[in-house]
Design an enzyme around this catalytic site. Structure first.
Site, PDB file in Angstrom:
ATOM      1  N   PHE A  21      -7.271   2.021   1.233  1.00  0.00           N
ATOM      2  CA  PHE A  21      -6.589   0.786   1.642  1.00  0.00           C
ATOM      3  C   PHE A  21      -5.427   1.036   2.591  1.00  0.00           C
ATOM      4  CE2 PHE A  21      -5.351   1.881  -2.750  1.00  0.00           C
ATOM      5  CZ  PHE A  21      -4.012   2.186  -2.576  1.00  0.00           C
TER       6      PHE A  21
ATOM      7  N   GLY B 257      -5.591   0.250   6.562  1.00  0.00           N
ATOM      8  CA  GLY B 257      -5.315  -1.041   7.174  1.00  0.00           C
ATOM      9  C   GLY B 257      -4.126  -1.772   6.580  1.00  0.00           C
ATOM     10  N   HIS B 258      -3.435  -1.180   5.604  1.00  0.00           N
ATOM     11  CA  HIS B 258      -2.340  -1.891   4.920  1.00  0.00           C
ATOM     12  C   HIS B 258      -1.153  -0.960   4.719  1.00  0.00           C
ATOM     13  CE1 HIS B 258      -0.398  -4.365   1.736  1.00  0.00           C
ATOM     14  NE2 HIS B 258      -1.075  -5.337   2.287  1.00  0.00           N
ATOM     15  N   PHE B 259      -0.373  -0.702   5.538  1.00  0.00           N
ATOM     16  CA  PHE B 259      -0.336  -0.971   6.969  1.00  0.00           C
ATOM     17  C   PHE B 259      -0.280   0.380   7.646  1.00  0.00           C
ATOM     18  CE2 PHE B 259       1.826  -4.472   4.757  1.00  0.00           C
ATOM     19  CZ  PHE B 259       1.047  -5.536   5.152  1.00  0.00           C
TER      20      PHE B 259
ATOM     21  N   VAL C  46       1.668   0.551   2.558  1.00  0.00           N
ATOM     22  CA  VAL C  46       2.124  -0.083   1.326  1.00  0.00           C
ATOM     23  C   VAL C  46       0.890  -0.414   0.492  1.00  0.00           C
ATOM     24  CG1 VAL C  46       3.261  -2.125   0.349  1.00  0.00           C
ATOM     25  CG2 VAL C  46       4.170  -1.084   2.427  1.00  0.00           C
TER      26      VAL C  46
END
Length: 156
Positions: A53, A56-58, A63
């Site tokens: 994750f 893309g986050h971030f 985070v």
């Protein structure tokens, strides 16, 4: 509970996979370090930069998504329910999340953090469990919520 690094595992990831249907990358509990049947459980999740994750986050400031912190707590809650019952009572059963109330996020969880996931039973009636969950990093609360879940027959 800041001494979690020294605590021995009650249940490792292999044992967890015997009780939960989740698998990487969606298995969000690494080990169980405290357990009191029908009362409470403490589990750990090491958060690494390799978590999918974070792509893309971030990308510039990774985070952990809050919803995944809640999922980690829900998985710990499912472990508390299944570990509290006899093996023949949970054979061919699965825990389904029925609801989340009062979710609050206190601070970001970033690569390198270790989540301590503490869940406590507030009520149990039949197959339905109500629990509270608190996620901490270095003793500081990062998220909390109330969960309702049900042990149901696995569909084949």
């Amino acid at each position: 509970m800041s001494e979690s690094a020294e605590r021995k595992s009650i249940l490792d990831v292999v044992g967890i996979q015997e009780l939960l249907p989740h698998r990487p990358p969606f298995l969000l509990v690494d080990r169980v370090v405290e357990f009191e049947a029908h009362r409470r459980l403490v589990a750990l999740k090491g958060v690494t930069m390799n978590e999918p994750f974070f792509q893309g986050h971030f990308p510039a400031q990774p985070v952990m998504p809050g919803v995944l912190i809640l999922e980690a707590l829900a998985q710990a809650a499912a472990l508390l329910a299944t570990m509290s019952l006899k093996p023949d009572e949970v054979k061919d059963k699965i825990t389904y999340l029925m609801g989340i109330d009062g979710a609050r996020f206190r601070r970001p969880v970033v690569p390198g953090d270790r989540l301590e996931l503490e869940v406590e039973v507030t009520k149990q009636k039949g197959a339905v469990w109500k629990q509270t969950g608190v996620a901490r990093v270095d003793g500081q609360v990062v998220a909390e919520a109330e969960f309702m879940a049900m042990l149901a027959d696995r569909e084949r």
